[in-house]
Design a protein around this motif. Structure first.
Motif, PDB file in Angstrom:
ATOM      1  N   UNK A  32       0.841  -1.217   0.000  1.00 44.52           N
ATOM      2  CA  UNK A  32       0.000   0.000   0.000  1.00 44.52           C
ATOM      3  C   UNK A  32       0.867   1.254   0.000  1.00 44.52           C
ATOM      4  N   UNK A  33       1.881   1.274   0.841  1.00 49.05           N
ATOM      5  CA  UNK A  33       2.776   2.427   0.912  1.00 49.05           C
ATOM      6  C   UNK A  33       3.476   2.642  -0.426  1.00 49.05           C
ATOM      7  N   UNK A  34       4.021   1.580  -0.996  1.00 50.64           N
ATOM      8  CA  UNK A  34       4.764   1.688  -2.247  1.00 50.64           C
ATOM      9  C   UNK A  34       3.893   2.159  -3.398  1.00 50.64           C
ATOM     10  N   UNK A  35       2.649   1.724  -3.416  1.00 50.21           N
ATOM     11  CA  UNK A  35       1.720   2.185  -4.457  1.00 50.21           C
ATOM     12  C   UNK A  35       1.584   3.711  -4.378  1.00 50.21           C
ATOM     13  N   UNK A  36       1.492   4.238  -3.176  1.00 54.32           N
ATOM     14  CA  UNK A  36       1.310   5.682  -2.991  1.00 54.32           C
ATOM     15  C   UNK A  36       2.533   6.497  -3.394  1.00 54.32           C
ATOM     16  N   UNK A  37       3.746   5.924  -3.234  1.00 52.22           N
ATOM     17  CA  UNK A  37       4.962   6.688  -3.533  1.00 52.22           C
ATOM     18  C   UNK A  37       5.647   6.266  -4.831  1.00 52.22           C
ATOM     19  N   UNK A  38       5.039   5.322  -5.572  1.00 52.21           N
ATOM     20  CA  UNK A  38       5.581   4.921  -6.866  1.00 52.21           C
ATOM     21  C   UNK A  38       6.792   4.016  -6.810  1.00 52.21           C
TER      22      UNK A  38
END
Length: 156
Positions: A32-38
């Motif tokens: 989830x975090x990585x999706x938000x920061x690319x």
């Protein structure tokens, strides 16, 4: 960016949990975090250490690294390599984790990290560290076919 770290004492006592639900919770949160920061990447775990490969534009790696450094799940973070690649190797893996053997993670971590140049032979005597990492991840991902996306692992 590639780093290696040691599982924290608080999680060391829950290694069975890491192999099952607890580890998947950590991976889901990172996804989830990585999706938000690319950011895309993968995490290897040998019951003692983590080795993580992250790829994104530089600001995404910086944000992810800040989160990594603040995490209580591990300590003794050692950055092995940071650099620029032409294309992402695993653009569809927001965060995948793969269990590996201690000897395999050790071999990759102790390889000569001098860039992300690929020679295309992870078992060759003069294989680069990234060759060894790609070889290990490809081998592990093929065993666990539920890990889509590695077919995009490619040269820089």
């Amino acid at each position: 960016m590639v780093y290696v770290s040691e599982v924290s004492d608080t999680l060391r006592g829950d290694l069975l949990g890491l192999r099952s639900g607890k580890f998947q919770e950590l991976a889901d949160d990172a996804t989830r975090f990585n999706r938000d920061v690319g950011v895309s990447g993968f995490l290897l775990f040998d019951d003692i250490r983590f080795l993580q490969y992250l790829e994104s534009p530089p600001d995404g790696v910086d944000v992810a690294l800040s989160r990594v450094l603040g995490a209580s799940s591990h300590h003794h973070v050692i950055e092995l390599q940071r650099g620029t690649v032409a294309d992402r190797r695993v653009p569809y893996w927001l965060m995948r984790w793969l269990p590996v053997e201690v000897k395999d993670l050790t071999e990759v971590a102790m390889s000569a990290w001098g860039g992300f140049k690929v020679r295309d032979d992870g078992k060759a005597l003069k294989a680069t560290a990234i060759d060894r990492l790609i070889f290990l991840v490809s081998r592990r991902a093929l065993r666990g076919a539920a890990q889509p996306g590695l077919s995009r692992v490619k040269d820089v």
